[in-house]
Design a protein around this motif. Structure first.
Motif, PDB file in Angstrom:
ATOM      1  N   LYS A   8      28.948  34.485  29.183  1.00 60.00           N
ATOM      2  CA  LYS A   8      27.502  34.269  29.205  1.00 60.00           C
ATOM      3  C   LYS A   8      27.146  32.995  29.967  1.00 60.00           C
ATOM      4  O   LYS A   8      26.199  32.982  30.729  1.00 60.00           O
ATOM      5  CB  LYS A   8      26.958  34.204  27.784  1.00 60.00           C
ATOM      6  N   GLU A   9      27.903  31.915  29.753  1.00 57.93           N
ATOM      7  CA  GLU A   9      27.603  30.665  30.438  1.00 57.93           C
ATOM      8  C   GLU A   9      27.678  30.816  31.944  1.00 57.93           C
ATOM      9  O   GLU A   9      26.818  30.374  32.671  1.00 57.93           O
ATOM     10  CB  GLU A   9      28.608  29.586  29.999  1.00 57.93           C
ATOM     11  N   THR A  10      28.708  31.433  32.392  1.00 55.63           N
ATOM     12  CA  THR A  10      28.895  31.606  33.822  1.00 55.63           C
ATOM     13  C   THR A  10      27.783  32.460  34.405  1.00 55.63           C
ATOM     14  O   THR A  10      27.222  32.144  35.446  1.00 55.63           O
ATOM     15  CB  THR A  10      30.257  32.265  34.107  1.00 55.63           C
ATOM     16  N   ARG A  11      27.431  33.514  33.719  1.00 57.76           N
ATOM     17  CA  ARG A  11      26.367  34.393  34.195  1.00 57.76           C
ATOM     18  C   ARG A  11      25.039  33.646  34.270  1.00 57.76           C
ATOM     19  O   ARG A  11      24.298  33.748  35.225  1.00 57.76           O
ATOM     20  CB  ARG A  11      26.219  35.589  33.256  1.00 57.76           C
ATOM     21  N   ARG A  12      24.736  32.854  33.211  1.00 55.91           N
ATOM     22  CA  ARG A  12      23.482  32.127  33.162  1.00 55.91           C
ATOM     23  C   ARG A  12      23.390  31.100  34.288  1.00 55.91           C
ATOM     24  O   ARG A  12      22.388  30.996  34.973  1.00 55.91           O
ATOM     25  CB  ARG A  12      23.349  31.432  31.810  1.00 55.91           C
ATOM     26  N   ALA A  19      45.283  54.646  46.811  1.00 54.62           N
ATOM     27  CA  ALA A  19      45.663  54.126  45.495  1.00 54.62           C
ATOM     28  C   ALA A  19      45.845  52.612  45.544  1.00 54.62           C
ATOM     29  O   ALA A  19      45.420  51.892  44.622  1.00 54.62           O
ATOM     30  CB  ALA A  19      46.947  54.800  45.014  1.00 54.62           C
ATOM     31  N   ASP A  20      46.449  52.104  46.617  1.00 58.97           N
ATOM     32  CA  ASP A  20      46.610  50.650  46.761  1.00 58.97           C
ATOM     33  C   ASP A  20      45.263  49.950  46.843  1.00 58.97           C
ATOM     34  O   ASP A  20      45.048  48.904  46.227  1.00 58.97           O
ATOM     35  CB  ASP A  20      47.435  50.320  48.006  1.00 58.97           C
ATOM     36  N   LYS A  21      44.330  50.529  47.605  1.00 57.24           N
ATOM     37  CA  LYS A  21      43.004  49.930  47.731  1.00 57.24           C
ATOM     38  C   LYS A  21      42.273  49.919  46.387  1.00 57.24           C
ATOM     39  O   LYS A  21      41.623  48.943  46.026  1.00 57.24           O
ATOM     40  CB  LYS A  21      42.180  50.679  48.775  1.00 57.24           C
ATOM     41  N   ILE A  22      42.396  51.017  45.654  1.00 61.93           N
ATOM     42  CA  ILE A  22      41.750  51.090  44.336  1.00 61.93           C
ATOM     43  C   ILE A  22      42.357  50.055  43.398  1.00 61.93           C
ATOM     44  O   ILE A  22      41.647  49.375  42.658  1.00 61.93           O
ATOM     45  CB  ILE A  22      41.880  52.514  43.756  1.00 61.93           C
ATOM     46  N   GLU A  23      43.667  49.909  43.449  1.00 60.00           N
ATOM     47  CA  GLU A  23      44.351  48.933  42.602  1.00 60.00           C
ATOM     48  C   GLU A  23      43.902  47.511  42.936  1.00 60.00           C
ATOM     49  O   GLU A  23      43.646  46.703  42.044  1.00 60.00           O
ATOM     50  CB  GLU A  23      45.860  49.073  42.789  1.00 60.00           C
ATOM     51  N   LYS A  24      43.769  47.189  44.227  1.00 64.62           N
ATOM     52  CA  LYS A  24      43.310  45.853  44.625  1.00 64.62           C
ATOM     53  C   LYS A  24      41.888  45.610  44.159  1.00 64.62           C
ATOM     54  O   LYS A  24      41.552  44.533  43.667  1.00 64.62           O
ATOM     55  CB  LYS A  24      43.398  45.699  46.142  1.00 64.62           C
ATOM     56  N   ARG A  25      41.038  46.637  44.308  1.00 62.35           N
ATOM     57  CA  ARG A  25      39.648  46.494  43.869  1.00 62.35           C
ATOM     58  C   ARG A  25      39.577  46.272  42.356  1.00 62.35           C
ATOM     59  O   ARG A  25      38.835  45.430  41.864  1.00 62.35           O
ATOM     60  CB  ARG A  25      38.841  47.723  44.276  1.00 62.35           C
ATOM     61  N   ALA A  26      40.391  47.014  41.610  1.00 56.33           N
ATOM     62  CA  ALA A  26      40.417  46.840  40.153  1.00 56.33           C
ATOM     63  C   ALA A  26      40.889  45.436  39.795  1.00 56.33           C
ATOM     64  O   ALA A  26      40.359  44.814  38.866  1.00 56.33           O
ATOM     65  CB  ALA A  26      41.340  47.886  39.520  1.00 56.33           C
ATOM     66  N   GLY A  27      41.855  44.919  40.541  1.00 58.76           N
ATOM     67  CA  GLY A  27      42.328  43.554  40.305  1.00 58.76           C
ATOM     68  C   GLY A  27      41.239  42.530  40.542  1.00 58.76           C
ATOM     69  O   GLY A  27      41.102  41.566  39.780  1.00 58.76           O
ATOM     70  N   ARG A  28      40.456  42.723  41.607  1.00 53.99           N
ATOM     71  CA  ARG A  28      39.355  41.792  41.877  1.00 53.99           C
ATOM     72  C   ARG A  28      38.301  41.872  40.777  1.00 53.99           C
ATOM     73  O   ARG A  28      37.746  40.854  40.372  1.00 53.99           O
ATOM     74  CB  ARG A  28      38.736  42.089  43.241  1.00 53.99           C
ATOM     75  N   ILE A  29      38.039  43.072  40.281  1.00 52.84           N
ATOM     76  CA  ILE A  29      37.063  43.219  39.195  1.00 52.84           C
ATOM     77  C   ILE A  29      37.587  42.540  37.936  1.00 52.84           C
ATOM     78  O   ILE A  29      36.841  41.864  37.229  1.00 52.84           O
ATOM     79  CB  ILE A  29      36.754  44.711  38.940  1.00 52.84           C
ATOM     80  N   GLU A  30      38.876  42.687  37.654  1.00 56.92           N
ATOM     81  CA  GLU A  30      39.479  42.038  36.486  1.00 56.92           C
ATOM     82  C   GLU A  30      39.357  40.531  36.549  1.00 56.92           C
ATOM     83  O   GLU A  30      39.207  39.868  35.535  1.00 56.92           O
ATOM     84  CB  GLU A  30      40.968  42.403  36.398  1.00 56.92           C
ATOM     85  N   GLU A  31      39.426  39.971  37.752  1.00 53.05           N
ATOM     86  CA  GLU A  31      39.378  38.518  37.913  1.00 53.05           C
ATOM     87  C   GLU A  31      37.980  37.945  37.732  1.00 53.05           C
ATOM     88  O   GLU A  31      37.829  36.742  37.579  1.00 53.05           O
ATOM     89  CB  GLU A  31      39.917  38.131  39.293  1.00 53.05           C
ATOM     90  N   LEU A  32      36.955  38.786  37.764  1.00 49.84           N
ATOM     91  CA  LEU A  32      35.596  38.290  37.593  1.00 49.84           C
ATOM     92  C   LEU A  32      35.404  37.755  36.186  1.00 49.84           C
ATOM     93  O   LEU A  32      35.934  38.282  35.214  1.00 49.84           O
ATOM     94  CB  LEU A  32      34.583  39.409  37.864  1.00 49.84           C
ATOM     95  N   ASP A  33      34.594  36.689  36.093  1.00 51.36           N
ATOM     96  CA  ASP A  33      34.322  36.073  34.799  1.00 51.36           C
ATOM     97  C   ASP A  33      32.935  36.514  34.350  1.00 51.36           C
ATOM     98  O   ASP A  33      31.938  36.208  34.994  1.00 51.36           O
ATOM     99  CB  ASP A  33      34.383  34.547  34.944  1.00 51.36           C
ATOM    100  N   PHE A  34      32.888  37.244  33.240  1.00 53.93           N
ATOM    101  CA  PHE A  34      31.619  37.767  32.746  1.00 53.93           C
ATOM    102  C   PHE A  34      31.113  37.024  31.512  1.00 53.93           C
ATOM    103  O   PHE A  34      30.309  37.528  30.756  1.00 53.93           O
ATOM    104  CB  PHE A  34      31.756  39.262  32.399  1.00 53.93           C
TER     105      PHE A  34
END
Length: 93
Positions: A64-68, A47-62
């Protein structure tokens, strides 16, 4: 008197057998609790590992400018040329 002593002795032996069975069952129950505690510990680790992974996914910037800009940088620098354009042959080749 002798008959009573034999009965007491038989009951004491039976009591010892019952006590041995009780001890075995308590030890078995203790092992079950120990196993359950270990399972719970491992579930909490997951559960801790899943929570950390979800936190890292939340921190990603999606955005359009950044993606491009990331895509352009990847296309220009990091992407290998799988099918390079044919080059012109020079004299003598």
């Amino acid at each position: 008197m002798r008959d009573a002593a034999d009965q007491i002795r038989t009951e004491v032996l039976n009591l010892g057998d019952d006590l041995s069975r009780l001890r075995e069952r308590v030890l078995k129950l203790q092992k079950h609790f120990s196993d359950a505690n270990e399972d719970i510990r491992q579930v909490l680790i997951s559960a801790d590992k899943i929570e950390k992974r979800a936190g890292r996914i939340e921190e990603l910037d999606f955005s359009k400018e950044t993606r491009r800009s990331k895509r352009r940088a990847w296309c220009k620098a990091a992407r290998p040329k799988l099918f390079p354009l044919p080059r012109k042959l020079q004299a003598g080749e």
